[in-house]
Scaffold this active site. Structure first.
Site, short mmCIF file in Angstrom:
data_model
loop_
_atom_site.label_atom_id
_atom_site.label_comp_id
_atom_site.label_asym_id
_atom_site.label_seq_id
_atom_site.Cartn_x
_atom_site.Cartn_y
_atom_site.Cartn_z
N GLY A 65 0.84 -1.19 0.00
CA GLY A 65 0.00 0.00 0.00
C GLY A 65 0.87 1.23 0.00
CB SER A 66 0.05 4.73 0.69
OG SER A 66 -0.52 4.58 1.98
CB THR A 67 5.25 5.68 1.44
OG1 THR A 67 5.73 5.04 0.25
CG2 THR A 67 6.43 5.99 2.34
N GLY A 113 2.40 2.42 5.38
CA GLY A 113 3.53 1.56 5.74
C GLY A 113 4.20 2.02 7.02
CD GLU A 142 6.97 -5.59 -2.14
OE1 GLU A 142 7.34 -4.62 -2.83
OE2 GLU A 142 7.59 -6.66 -2.08
CD GLU A 164 2.25 5.92 -5.37
OE1 GLU A 164 1.84 6.01 -4.20
OE2 GLU A 164 2.57 4.85 -5.91
P1 NAD Z 1 -3.44 2.49 1.30
O1 NAD Z 1 -2.09 2.49 1.92
O2 NAD Z 1 -4.34 3.62 1.53
O3 NAD Z 1 -4.25 1.18 1.77
C1 NAD Z 1 -3.69 -0.11 1.67
C2 NAD Z 1 -4.32 -1.00 2.74
O4 NAD Z 1 -4.00 -0.47 4.02
C3 NAD Z 1 -5.84 -1.08 2.66
O5 NAD Z 1 -6.24 -2.40 2.97
C4 NAD Z 1 -6.28 -0.12 3.76
O6 NAD Z 1 -7.53 -0.45 4.31
C5 NAD Z 1 -5.18 -0.30 4.79
N1 NAD Z 1 -5.02 0.86 5.67
C6 NAD Z 1 -5.28 2.16 5.38
N2 NAD Z 1 -5.02 2.94 6.45
C7 NAD Z 1 -4.60 2.11 7.44
C8 NAD Z 1 -4.17 2.32 8.78
N3 NAD Z 1 -4.14 3.52 9.33
N4 NAD Z 1 -3.79 1.25 9.51
C9 NAD Z 1 -3.81 0.00 8.97
N5 NAD Z 1 -4.21 -0.26 7.71
C10 NAD Z 1 -4.59 0.79 6.94
O7 NAD Z 1 -3.18 2.23 -0.26
P2 NAD Z 1 -4.25 2.10 -1.44
O8 NAD Z 1 -4.82 3.44 -1.72
O9 NAD Z 1 -5.16 0.97 -1.18
O10 NAD Z 1 -3.27 1.66 -2.63
C11 NAD Z 1 -2.45 2.54 -3.29
C12 NAD Z 1 -1.03 2.50 -2.77
O11 NAD Z 1 -0.53 1.16 -2.80
C13 NAD Z 1 -0.08 3.30 -3.64
O12 NAD Z 1 0.79 4.04 -2.83
C14 NAD Z 1 0.69 2.23 -4.40
O13 NAD Z 1 1.95 2.62 -4.87
C15 NAD Z 1 0.77 1.15 -3.38
N6 NAD Z 1 1.04 -0.15 -4.03
C16 NAD Z 1 2.30 -0.68 -3.91
C17 NAD Z 1 2.60 -1.90 -4.53
C18 NAD Z 1 3.97 -2.52 -4.42
O14 NAD Z 1 4.09 -3.71 -4.70
N7 NAD Z 1 5.00 -1.78 -4.03
C19 NAD Z 1 1.62 -2.55 -5.27
C20 NAD Z 1 0.34 -1.98 -5.38
C21 NAD Z 1 0.08 -0.77 -4.74
#
Ligand code: NAD
Length: 489
Positions: free
Chosen positions: A241-243, A246, A264, A393
């Protein structure tokens, strides 16, 4: 990629009855109340149950039991392989239904859900199933009076928290190696894409995976994701997910049981085109495909096109022409090349980046038109490295073009980012290709191609794009611990 006509996909969508409960300990449970809205038309596809801390607790307890006392980690690896292969066969049987769920819930064109995502998921599960019984332990030569055994043990309970852009591929990259290693798992899909994950859980039960081995808890990130991140009985947290999010997981781990966290994360990948690229038209076509594929909702999207000044207008003209010819439309139409953005909130975020690019002085070559849920493929040139469009991003169909005068400047521009997920260089010179590739701080560097991949090749980032690798045999290291046993002879 799919022979099924548009009308047939629409008819199938109308007849879909998705699973709506949480999947805990082999059963669906919970009251379906939260709407899942399709970005296609804003209509509610289904209502689903949503996990709070007590449901997450129940899922972790089920996974813990299945690991501590259940059969799964104790099976011969060949038996785990057989169960995972049955699961893959069932996913293949339901390929159309799952592809449809993905297109409905997150807007990916059906030709890509069916042809790209489901193929990747089935391949991934089969690949790790086959790997399960082909790992060897070690017995280093120590002394004649002792025997040292170095064995790989499953780490225990794995929680996977994933995004919506490739909802099942990202899940499979974590769940398949974890289960193949003998771990048990809990998947938390993104709020936008729970239905495909629930179908996967139903098929796991049908394939005979014991209760508690694979659980799915939908729910808001701040609630269900956080509860998993902080849970004292989760041994490993694998996140894509997002940095920004993370960072939260590292804090959750630090404040709870120091669980291992694998990340990731996001990207702002540079795509460098040099004047001696073997085929400039192919380079331009790939640059356009890379940024507009999946509506730009790609962690690896080549969102910064770095092009040598001498060829810039030729390359950018071609990218713009491709952007203007892309067929945007209903994700259920097999001829659609780009669907809507995943949600209105994300649409607004991407539009605000476009606005920022304009006010920072970037030059809009094409696109930026927002039609309800869609955004036209967008290209900005005359971008300067300090502009937000060159640094942040966007995760949408928006390309930033920067020009350079020599290879060293291109490398400096490429590395001028907090991210390090992927990069590419186009050149006919072998030495230049190697020099640039070695100089780029990125987990993957493509030379004269983009998005090349294979299950046998690791994928992941450096810098603030994360650490650890998905795919390949290396991913098994994330879900196993080395145990040393000394035997006195
Ligand atoms: P996001 O980080 O908002 O959410 C990802 C997951 O985290 C979701 O399941 C969400 O419910 C959960 N989440 C959100 N806030 C949280 C919190 N405070 N505590 C715990 N969990 C939480 O990302 P998104 O909008 O779903 O996806 C887009 C991002 O994912 C982009 O930054 C993209 O670059 C990244 N991404 C990375 C890869 C990789 O392999 N490096 C692949 C696909 C997407």
């Amino acid at each position: 990629m799919t022979d099924v006509p548009y009308e047939e996909w629409r008819a199938r969508a109308a007849g879909l009855v998705p699973h709506t409960g949480l999947h805990i300990d082999g059963e669906f449970t919970g009251t379906a109340s939260v709407p899942v809205v399709s970005p296609r038309d804003g209509k509610t596809i289904a209502r689903i149950a949503s996990a709070g801390p007590s449901e997450v607790d129940a899922a972790v307890a089920a996974a813990r039991r299945a690991f501590d006392t259940g059969p799964w980690p104790r099976l011969a690896p060949a038996e785990r392989k057989a169960a995972l292969l049955r699961w893959a066969d069932l996913i293949e049987r339901d390929r159309s239904t799952i592809a449809l769920l993905i297109s409905l819930e997150m807007g990916k064109p059906i030709s890509e859900s069916y042809g790209i995502e489901l193929r990747a998921v089935i391949n991934c599960v089969r690949w790790y199933a086959e790997a399960a019984d082909k790992q060897l332990d070690e017995s280093p030569r120590t002394s004649s009076s002792s025997l040292a055994l170095v064995t790989r043990e499953p780490v225990g309970v794995v929680a996977a928290v994933v995004p919506w852009n490739f909802p099942l591929t990202m899940a499979a990259w974590k769940i398949a190696p974890a289960l193949a290693s003998g771990c048990t798992a809990i998947l938390k899909p993104a709020e936008e894409s729970p239905l495909s994950a629930l179908h996967l859980a139903a098929l796991a039960a049908e394939a005979g995976l014991p209760p508690g081995v694979f659980n799915v808890v939908n729910g808001p990130g701040e609630v269900a994701g956080r509860a998993l991140g902080e849970h004292p009985s989760v041994d490993v947290l694998a996140f894509t997910g997002s940095t920004e999010v993370g960072r939260h997981f590292l804090r959750y781990a630090a404040d709870s049981n120091l669980k291992r966290v694998w990340l990731e994360l996001g990207g702002k990948s540079p795509n460098i085109i040099l004047p001696d690229a073997p085929d400039l038209d192919a380079a331009a076509a790939t640059a356009a495909w890379g940024i507009f594929f999946n509506a730009g909702e790609m962690c690896t999207a080549p969102s910064r096109l770095l092009v040598h000044r001498s060829i810039a207008s030729r390359v950018v003209d071609r990218v713009v022409a491709r952007a203007e010819s892309l067929r945007t439309g209903d994700p259920l139409d097999p001829s659609t090349e780009m669907g809507p953005l995943v949600s209105l909130a994300h649409h607004a975020r991407v539009m605000s980046h476009i606005q920022a690019a304009k006010s920072d002085g970037a030059h809009l070559r094409t696109g930026a038109a927002a039609d309800g849920r869609y955004i036209a493929p967008t290209v900005f040139d005359q971008v300067k490295p300090e502009m937000r469009i060159a640094r942040e991003e966007i995760f949408g169909p928006v390309l930033a073009v920067l020009e350079f005068d020599d290879v060293d400047e291109a490398i400096a521009l490429a590395n001028d980012t907090e991210y390090g997920l992927a990069a590419a260089v186009w050149t006919s010179d072998l030495s230049t290709a190697h020099r640039v590739s070695r100089s780029l701080r990125a987990g993957t560097v493509w030379v004269n191609c983009y998005e090349e991949g294979d299950m046998s090749v690791p994928f992941g980032g450096v810098k603030q794009s994360g650490h650890g690798r998905d795919k390949s045999l290396h991913a098994l290291d994330k879900y196993t611990d080395l145990k040393t046993t000394w035997i006195e002879l």
